[in-house]
Design a protein around this motif. Structure first.
Motif, short mmCIF file in Angstrom:
data_model
loop_
_atom_site.label_atom_id
_atom_site.label_comp_id
_atom_site.label_asym_id
_atom_site.label_seq_id
_atom_site.Cartn_x
_atom_site.Cartn_y
_atom_site.Cartn_z
N PHE A 85 0.86 -1.19 0.00
CA PHE A 85 0.00 0.00 0.00
C PHE A 85 0.89 1.23 0.00
CE2 PHE A 85 -2.02 -3.50 2.18
CZ PHE A 85 -3.29 -3.55 1.63
N PHE A 86 0.83 2.02 -1.05
CA PHE A 86 1.76 3.13 -1.23
C PHE A 86 1.73 4.14 -0.09
CE2 PHE A 86 0.81 1.90 -5.72
CZ PHE A 86 2.06 1.40 -6.01
N GLU A 87 0.55 4.40 0.44
CA GLU A 87 0.40 5.49 1.41
C GLU A 87 0.40 5.01 2.86
OE1 GLU A 87 -3.05 7.64 0.31
OE2 GLU A 87 -2.25 8.30 -1.61
N GLU A 88 0.70 3.75 3.08
CA GLU A 88 0.69 3.21 4.44
C GLU A 88 2.10 2.78 4.85
OE1 GLU A 88 -1.86 3.25 6.31
OE2 GLU A 88 -3.60 3.43 5.00
N LYS A 89 2.39 2.93 6.14
CA LYS A 89 3.65 2.44 6.69
C LYS A 89 3.43 1.01 7.17
CE LYS A 89 7.25 3.40 10.11
NZ LYS A 89 7.67 4.28 11.23
N GLN A 90 4.03 0.07 6.48
CA GLN A 90 3.84 -1.35 6.78
C GLN A 90 5.09 -1.90 7.46
OE1 GLN A 90 2.31 -1.52 2.43
NE2 GLN A 90 1.74 -3.51 3.29
N ASN A 91 5.00 -2.05 8.77
CA ASN A 91 6.15 -2.50 9.54
C ASN A 91 6.32 -4.02 9.44
OD1 ASN A 91 6.90 0.06 10.58
ND2 ASN A 91 5.26 -0.07 12.10
N LEU A 92 7.56 -4.44 9.23
CA LEU A 92 7.90 -5.84 9.11
C LEU A 92 9.00 -6.20 10.10
CD1 LEU A 92 8.14 -6.14 5.20
CD2 LEU A 92 6.12 -6.54 6.64
N ARG A 93 8.99 -7.44 10.53
CA ARG A 93 10.04 -7.95 11.42
C ARG A 93 10.48 -9.31 10.90
NH1 ARG A 93 7.75 -9.82 16.64
NH2 ARG A 93 8.85 -11.79 16.83
N PHE A 94 11.77 -9.55 10.91
CA PHE A 94 12.33 -10.81 10.46
C PHE A 94 13.16 -11.42 11.58
CE2 PHE A 94 11.51 -8.21 6.77
CZ PHE A 94 10.95 -9.09 5.85
N ASP A 95 12.78 -12.60 12.05
CA ASP A 95 13.51 -13.31 13.10
C ASP A 95 14.19 -14.53 12.49
OD1 ASP A 95 12.46 -11.45 14.79
OD2 ASP A 95 11.23 -12.85 15.97
N LEU A 96 15.43 -14.76 12.88
CA LEU A 96 16.18 -15.92 12.39
C LEU A 96 16.40 -16.90 13.54
CD1 LEU A 96 17.26 -16.21 9.44
CD2 LEU A 96 16.74 -13.86 10.08
N TYR A 97 16.24 -18.18 13.24
CA TYR A 97 16.42 -19.25 14.22
C TYR A 97 17.32 -20.35 13.66
CZ TYR A 97 12.56 -17.28 16.95
OH TYR A 97 11.76 -16.45 17.69
N ASP A 98 18.06 -20.97 14.56
CA ASP A 98 18.76 -22.22 14.25
C ASP A 98 17.86 -23.35 14.71
OD1 ASP A 98 20.58 -24.29 13.83
OD2 ASP A 98 21.47 -24.03 15.82
N VAL A 99 17.36 -24.14 13.77
CA VAL A 99 16.37 -25.17 14.08
C VAL A 99 17.06 -26.41 14.65
CG1 VAL A 99 14.62 -26.70 13.10
CG2 VAL A 99 14.75 -24.31 12.37
N ASP A 100 16.61 -26.82 15.83
CA ASP A 100 17.23 -27.94 16.54
C ASP A 100 16.40 -29.21 16.53
OD1 ASP A 100 19.49 -26.43 17.33
OD2 ASP A 100 18.34 -25.52 18.96
#
Length: 358
Positions: A85-100
């Motif tokens: 959406f051009f006129e909206e602030k779209q916050n994103l978060r990326f979490d990384l994990y080491d899968v055990d």
């Protein structure tokens, strides 16, 4: 048909419900120099993407990539497709994990770091490619496992640096074709000391800045120099985003358990060429540039042929999509190591080449 719980879904991105989407964007994730959490091997990374609600500011899981075994520099095949959406602030978060383990509970895996950005930052970066440092930030210990979990209420206070995340975005075309194809190879280089090779293919589409974006991995075929890979289905827009003359690069590797896969060679083609199907025009020489420079008599490291190709027109946003495409994909899913197919909305995954689902 119900969608798998971990599938990145447009409908889950409800923080902007009621707005009119301007365009659909595909996000590709890569990382470099991740923390190594495994004692006798490398980390097995997984990336989880979250979106933030506009009103309640709560983070909600949007989707997960595949898990890639034994690497600190993953290039995830699975994509996230979101409405931009051009006129909206779209916050994103990326979490990384080491899968055990095989548990879908993230608290049972080692946290490797996180990064925050907006969708607009990715789209607006040069070449729509954004690099950010991953940080541990503030975290709390899980009461059951004792493992650190990210505390995101503070917005990710900068802390220990633990590698880099690379986020690329591309606006998706309206191309609805799905291609079903199969490849085989002949006389590939022998890479294993006590055997032949365990070959697999990696497909990339070219970008305007000269870089390439990964879009598919086949399964591994064990101990052969003349592999025949399983038939797989992939949206044409994942291969070339509707541009039939866009360069497609295919790399051939010998699979190794420790993740240090041996490069056999590569070739380039286009979807227009592949669409010819099985013919003399779709036999490609696999070339290793380093070997070619060193050896005057070097010819190639084998050949790869397009065994077959067929197309189907699919509406990616229709309710019937899962029934149509999943049925096509299931015809080619599952072998010794499987393969990682395109993981956007509405498509099932194929496992392997070091990639697996959580």
């Amino acid at each position: 048909m119900e969608q798998p719980e971990d599938m990145a879904s447009l409908s889950e991105f409800d923080s902007l419900a009621g707005s009119i989407p301007a365009t659909k964007v595909e996000i590709t994730v890569s990382c470099r120099n991740l923390l190594d959490k495994d004692m006798f091997s490398k980390s097995d990374p997984l990336c989880v993407m979250y979106t933030q609600g506009m009103e309640n500011k709560q983070w909600r899981e949007f989707g997960r990539t595949e898990v890639i075994d034994n690497t600190l520099n993953p290039d995830f095949v699975r994509k996230f497709i979101v409405d931009y959406f051009f006129e909206e602030k779209q916050n994103l978060r990326f979490d990384l994990y080491d899968v055990d383990s095989k548990s879908p509970d993230l608290s049972k895996h080692d946290f490797l770091g996180q990064a925050f950005c907006t969708l607009g930052e990715i789209v607006g970066s040069p070449g729509s490619r954004l690099e950010k440092s991953l940080t541990i930030g503030a975290f709390s210990l899980n009461s059951r496992t004792g493992k650190p979990m990210p505390a995101v209420s503070n917005g990710g206070v900068p802390g220990k640096k633990c590698g880099t995340i690379i986020l690329s975005a591309e606006e998706l075309s309206n191309c609805r074709d799905v291609a079903t194809m199969q490849f085989c190879a002949n006389k590939l280089d022998k890479k294993d000391f006590f055997g032949k090779s365990d070959p697999f293919l990696v497909f990339y589409r070219s970008n305007e800045d000269g870089t390439f974006t990964i879009c598919h991995k086949t399964e591994v075929v064990k101990n052969t120099l003349n592999p025949v890979w399983q038939t797989f289905s992939i949206p044409v827009r994942a291969l070339c985003n509707g541009d039939y003359d866009r360069t497609i690069k295919v790399e051939v590797y010998d699979w190794d358990r420790d993740g240090s896969h041996d490069f056999i060679g590569e070739f380039t083609t286009s979807y227009r060429e592949l669409a010819r199907g099985q013919s003399q025009f779709n036999i490609y020489e696999v070339v290793n540039p380093k070997k070619k420079m060193k050896k005057k008599k070097y010819v190639n490291s084998g050949t790869v042929s397009s065994h077959s190709l067929s197309e189907a027109d699919v509406d990616f946003l229709s309710p019937e999509l899962g029934l149509v495409v999943c049925a096509a994909l299931l015809q080619g899913v599952g072998t010794r190591h499987g393969g990682w197919g395109w993981g956007g909305v509405g498509l099932t995954e194929q496992w392997g080449s070091g990639g697996r689902a959580l």
